[in-house]
Design an enzyme around this catalytic site. Structure first.
Site, short mmCIF file in Angstrom:
data_model
loop_
_atom_site.label_atom_id
_atom_site.label_comp_id
_atom_site.label_asym_id
_atom_site.label_seq_id
_atom_site.Cartn_x
_atom_site.Cartn_y
_atom_site.Cartn_z
N GLY A 205 0.82 -1.21 0.00
CA GLY A 205 0.00 0.00 0.00
C GLY A 205 0.85 1.25 0.00
N ASN A 206 0.23 2.36 0.27
CA ASN A 206 0.98 3.61 0.38
C ASN A 206 0.30 4.50 1.41
OD1 ASN A 206 -0.94 5.49 -1.06
ND2 ASN A 206 -0.61 3.96 -2.66
N ARG A 207 0.89 5.65 1.66
CA ARG A 207 0.44 6.45 2.79
C ARG A 207 -0.69 7.42 2.46
NH1 ARG A 207 5.52 9.24 4.88
NH2 ARG A 207 4.05 10.03 6.41
N SER A 208 -1.27 7.32 1.28
CA SER A 208 -2.34 8.25 0.93
C SER A 208 -3.56 8.06 1.85
CB SER A 208 -2.76 8.05 -0.52
OG SER A 208 -3.92 8.82 -0.79
N ALA A 271 -3.55 7.75 -5.11
CA ALA A 271 -2.18 7.24 -5.23
C ALA A 271 -2.31 5.78 -5.66
CB ALA A 271 -1.46 7.35 -3.90
#
Ligand code: CTP
Length: 407
Positions: A205-208, A271
């Site tokens: 995943g990512n931090r969005s 994102a």
């Protein structure tokens, strides 16, 4: 939305007057210049010092202020919006009858700005035909009414008539301030970070947080658009917007391609993962099995696909979260992906980008930087992005002189 806007906050004499303090604080936090007016009744419930300390200027209470011989016309003419919170039955009656018995009612008559009234009173008073007829008169004249809610009232009674929530009131003030410049347009916004499964438990995943995309969807709806929000963070989704929950890049891609061809504006704020595991393990990977080797494959670039098949008249907006060479990378992405506008932020800067409630962005078109938004709340950034979209569309349609940017 509120930045630099002049809001007259009228407070009348009801028990809910204390909530006007919170409304004032929220408006000031959002960038509004708040000029408070208290009636003599309000002064029995809250101290003028409290409101003066939080507002942008001291509370005014009288038509006969020595420094300013005509405060009602000064306040009424300068206002971008007037909100009366709480509005008692007496205020509604005076305003409907056109009486100007004090500074607040005189200011209400001396303005051409939109007016929002937030009634609060006991259920019996709220339901009285006289009150309802006064409200109907005001509504007919274009006054915005924030209906009261049910709940605990003064004296411990429970019923309808409690002042609406401060957040609802601030949103209504914002709506009254906003021109419906996106009315009739279909807007698609993506938000949040996609999750690519590794096994039933883990994902890449990512931090969005989805906050910026959601704020754009909310602002577009407030400005009159019909909005579809394709998001990985549906929990924060607001009402009045068509929400499509997705998790992976593939799901987001399918959802976007379903609605984008009919859209006038597409904003790819999400994102989206660039890579996903080639295979997803059926069972949880166990530590005892040793260090796993996870092979990745590229995802499709949704924005680039949209850019390559952009219908006539559609405005396509991309985002770029960068940590170096923001301007150069943004310009490159804009051209490479066929976007009309690209919103770039330096996510390594303090209080900017992922997870924060604030953001600082620069907006580019093929012609160069069109707007630079200093560190602001994500709501304010959302409106600036949409302002650029509106200007871009006017410019493209040939109805704006080419001095874009316009702000
Ligand atoms: N985007 C997309 N589909 C992808 C990856 C990104 O639609 N598979 C969109 C994002 O929604 C955003 C824009 O492309 O609007 C830029 O995303 P970003 O991750 O910054 O761009 P990348 O192409 O991944 O560039 P890089 O990783 O080299 O910075």
């Amino acid at each position: 939305m509120f930045s630099g806007r002049r809001v007259v906050l009228g407070v009348t004499g009801g028990i809910a007057a204390y909530k006007a303090v919170e409304v004032c604080r929220r408006l000031v936090d959002a960038g509004a210049h708040v000029s408070p007016i208290m009636t003599s009744g309000a002064s029995r419930f809250i101290g003028a010092t409290t409101l003066s300390a939080l507002a942008s200027e001291p509370v005014q209470t009288s038509l006969w202020d020595e420094d300013s011989p005509i405060p009602h016309t000064r306040l009424g003419q300068a206002a971008d919006v007037i909100v009366v919170c709480p509005a008692t039955a007496r205020l509604l009656s005076d305003y409907a009858a056109g009486r100007s018995s004090d500074l607040l009612t005189a200011t209400l008559l001396a303005t051409r700005a939109p007016v929002v009234v937030c009634p609060a009173m006991h259920t019996e008073m709220w339901e009285h035909p006289a009150v309802q007829e006064n409200l109907a008169t005001l509504r007919r004249r274009g006054v915005h009414v924030v209906d009261p809610e049910s709940g605990r009232l003064a004296g411990g009674d429970i019923g309808h008539g409690r002042l609406a929530d401060p957040a609802t009131i601030v949103a209504a003030v914002g709506a009254a301030l906003t021109l419906p410049d996106l009315a009739g347009l279909r807007v698609v916004v993506t938000a949040g970070g996609t999750r690519e499964a590794i096994d039933p438990v883990r994902f890449i995943g990512n931090r969005s947080s989805g906050k910026q995309g959601t704020a754009i969807a909310v602002a577009a709806a407030r400005r009159g658009a019909q909005v579809t929000l394709i998001t990985t963070v549906a929990a924060t989704a607001p009402s009045g917007i068509d929400v499509v929950p997705v998790a992976t890049a593939a799901e987001m891609r399918a959802a976007v391609h379903q609605v984008a061809p009919q859209a006038d504006i597409v904003v790819m704020a999400a994102a989206v993962a660039d890579f996903r595991p080639v295979a997803v393990a059926d069972q949880k990977l166990k530590k005892a099995q040793g260090i796993p080797e996870i092979r990745l494959e590229p995802t499709e670039d949704i924005l680039a696909e949209l850019g390559a098949a952009k219908p006539q008249g559609q405005t396509l907006v991309g985002f770029a979260a960068e940590t170096t060479d923001v301007a150069a990378n943004a310009q490159d992405k804009l051209v490479r992906k066929g976007a009309d506008l690209l919103v770039a932020n330096d996510v390594s800067a303090p209080a900017t980008g992922f997870e924060h409630d604030t953001n600082q962005v620069a907006i580019y078109s093929a012609a160069g930087e069109v707007d630079s938004v200093p560190l602001s709340g994500k709501d304010a950034v959302a409106d600036r992005v949409l302002d650029s979209v509106v200007s871009f569309r006017l410019l493209s349609a040939g109805s704006l002189n080419p001095q874009f940017p316009t702000s």
